[in-house]
Design a protein around this motif. Structure first.
Motif, mmCIF file in Angstrom:
data_model
loop_
_atom_site.group_PDB
_atom_site.id
_atom_site.type_symbol
_atom_site.label_atom_id
_atom_site.label_comp_id
_atom_site.label_asym_id
_atom_site.label_seq_id
_atom_site.Cartn_x
_atom_site.Cartn_y
_atom_site.Cartn_z
ATOM 1 N N UNK A 161 0.788 -1.234 0.000
ATOM 2 C CA UNK A 161 0.000 0.000 0.000
ATOM 3 C C UNK A 161 0.817 1.278 0.000
ATOM 4 N N UNK A 162 2.100 1.222 0.398
ATOM 5 C CA UNK A 162 2.878 2.455 0.424
ATOM 6 C C UNK A 162 4.363 2.159 0.255
ATOM 7 N N UNK A 163 5.075 3.105 -0.375
ATOM 8 C CA UNK A 163 6.529 3.015 -0.527
ATOM 9 C C UNK A 163 7.080 4.387 -0.847
ATOM 10 N N UNK A 164 8.399 4.526 -0.710
ATOM 11 C CA UNK A 164 9.096 5.746 -1.084
ATOM 12 C C UNK A 164 10.515 5.368 -1.470
ATOM 13 N N UNK A 165 11.160 6.194 -2.295
ATOM 14 C CA UNK A 165 12.515 5.912 -2.758
ATOM 15 C C UNK A 165 13.392 7.139 -2.577
ATOM 16 N N UNK A 167 4.715 5.561 4.419
ATOM 17 C CA UNK A 167 6.133 5.597 4.774
ATOM 18 C C UNK A 167 6.836 6.534 3.800
ATOM 19 N N UNK A 168 7.778 7.318 4.338
ATOM 20 C CA UNK A 168 8.435 8.317 3.488
ATOM 21 C C UNK A 168 9.792 8.683 4.077
ATOM 22 N N UNK A 169 10.769 8.896 3.209
ATOM 23 C CA UNK A 169 12.062 9.391 3.646
ATOM 24 C C UNK A 169 11.990 10.892 3.915
ATOM 25 N N UNK A 203 18.179 9.910 4.960
ATOM 26 C CA UNK A 203 18.795 9.008 5.933
ATOM 27 C C UNK A 203 17.843 8.633 7.062
ATOM 28 N N UNK A 204 16.643 9.231 7.042
ATOM 29 C CA UNK A 204 15.655 9.022 8.104
ATOM 30 C C UNK A 204 14.311 8.752 7.458
ATOM 31 N N UNK A 205 13.530 7.855 8.083
ATOM 32 C CA UNK A 205 12.224 7.442 7.553
ATOM 33 C C UNK A 205 11.132 7.827 8.538
ATOM 34 N N UNK A 206 10.016 8.318 8.012
ATOM 35 C CA UNK A 206 8.828 8.603 8.814
ATOM 36 C C UNK A 206 7.711 7.658 8.385
ATOM 37 N N UNK A 207 7.026 7.066 9.373
ATOM 38 C CA UNK A 207 5.911 6.167 9.081
ATOM 39 C C UNK A 207 4.723 6.518 9.967
ATOM 40 N N UNK A 208 3.535 6.180 9.508
ATOM 41 C CA UNK A 208 2.317 6.366 10.292
ATOM 42 C C UNK A 208 1.405 5.176 10.095
ATOM 43 N N UNK A 209 0.709 4.767 11.175
ATOM 44 C CA UNK A 209 -0.061 3.539 11.044
ATOM 45 C C UNK A 209 -1.293 3.432 11.903
ATOM 46 N N UNK A 262 17.458 5.124 8.837
ATOM 47 C CA UNK A 262 17.483 4.238 7.673
ATOM 48 C C UNK A 262 18.790 3.464 7.573
ATOM 49 N N UNK A 263 19.761 3.774 8.436
ATOM 50 C CA UNK A 263 21.039 3.073 8.400
ATOM 51 C C UNK A 263 21.136 1.972 9.456
ATOM 52 N N UNK A 264 20.426 2.157 10.594
ATOM 53 C CA UNK A 264 20.500 1.169 11.680
ATOM 54 C C UNK A 264 19.177 0.479 11.953
#
Length: 325
Positions: A99-103, A142-144, A149-155, A165-167
């Protein structure tokens, strides 16, 4: 136009182009009309240039425009469509619907599938990097961040989460909504974000202090989507009644639009918290987005609304200016 007929084609049509025989289905459909037209396209062989030629039924015709493009036309209806095949298909990352992705520009992708699998992966190498574990239930978006280097998500667990996004670590969770977080926007570099929820609200957050700065608007319906844009200083967004928090960064010229389950579209000036307009449509609003066209001396802004009944509405943002004053 929203009610114009649309051409549909069999999903694996690009495989058909590479075959020396076989056929695929094609349809011409119009919303609300049961008299759809169904046809078949058959590969009739290859011409002297080694391009496939086709035989089609029910008034359809087809031609290859390139190795990965086909044009289908229904002559009587004067409707045509060009279909473009994917350049690459990824089959090893997820096994169910996404349902969601980002690059990012550096080759990373964050994506979620309905088997509760939220991952960061390299789309050049098709290599899994991290599994982000912490949400309970579905992830709606989900989105960078702009840093990539950091991802934000909501659910569905009523939270927004910020991930490295590295660890894969999640040092920040934003809590305050009473129902699922359905969408969000990132303001400028990401010191503040805005989220919307099935609880009917839009909230402005301070990411650095993991706190809610303010509730921008409360509606009587579930909010499905949101979008944000910047406007010129001359745009009448108003002034706030109270002095804003020093933690609120970059909201002075921002306008937020919300799409709701009851068919309403709301707009609010973020800095002043002033509600600008409400638009009432006939079905749930599933998506909103801003369009921008640059002219010689000006930038024209529009917003697009997509509804459950396939209706799409495109309006000039400045056409609502009279209602703001």
């Amino acid at each position: 136009m929203p009610d114009s007929p649309v051409i549909f084609i069999q999903c694996d049509w690009d495989d058909f182009l590479r075959k020396t025989q076989g056929s695929l289905w094609v349809s011409l459909k119009k919303r609300g009309d049961s008299n759809n037209i169904h046809g078949k396209i058959t590969n009739a062989g290859f011409d002297s240039n080694e391009s496939p030629t086709f035989l089609a039924t029910s008034g359809f015709s087809a031609e290859v425009l390139a190795n990965d493009m086909i044009k289908v036309e229904h002559k009587q209806s004067q409707i045509s469509a060009v279909f473009v095949a994917p350049t690459k298909v990824y089959t090893d990352i997820h096994k169910k619907s996404i349902p969601c992705l980002d690059v990012t520009t550096t080759g990373l992708c964050v994506s979620y599938c309905v088997e509760n699998n939220l991952v960061v992966w390299d789309f050049n190498k098709e290599e899994l990097k991290l599994k982000l574990e912490g949400h309970v239930g579905e992830v709606y978006k989900c989105k960078f961040f702009p840093s990539e280097r950091v991802v934000l998500t909501g659910g569905g667990d009523m939270q927004l989460k910020i991930w490295c996004a590295e660890t894969g670590r999640c040092p920040v969770s934003l809590k305050g909504h009473r129902r699922a977080v359905t969408d969000f926007v990132i303001i400028d570099v990401g010191r503040n974000v805005i989220s919307v929820s099935k609880d009917g609200s839009a909230k402005l957050w301070d990411c650095g202090q993991s706190s809610c700065i303010d509730t921008l608007i409360c509606t009587s319906s579930e909010v499905n989507c949101c979008a944000i844009t910047s406007v010129s200083p001359s745009f009448p967004v108003g002034e706030p009644e109270d002095s804003p928090s020093e933690r609120e960064i970059g909201t002075q010229n921002k306008i937020l639009i919300l799409g709701c389950e009851d068919g309403t579209v709301h707009s609010v000036a973020v800095y002043s918290r002033r509600k600008l307009f409400t638009l009432v449509l006939k079905s749930p609003v599933n998506s909103v987005a801003f369009l921008e066209t640059t002219h010689e001396t000006d930038v024209e802004k529009k917003f697009v609304v997509g509804c459950q009944n396939e209706c799409q509405l495109c309006l000039k943002l400045l056409s609502w200016k009279a209602n703001f004053q």
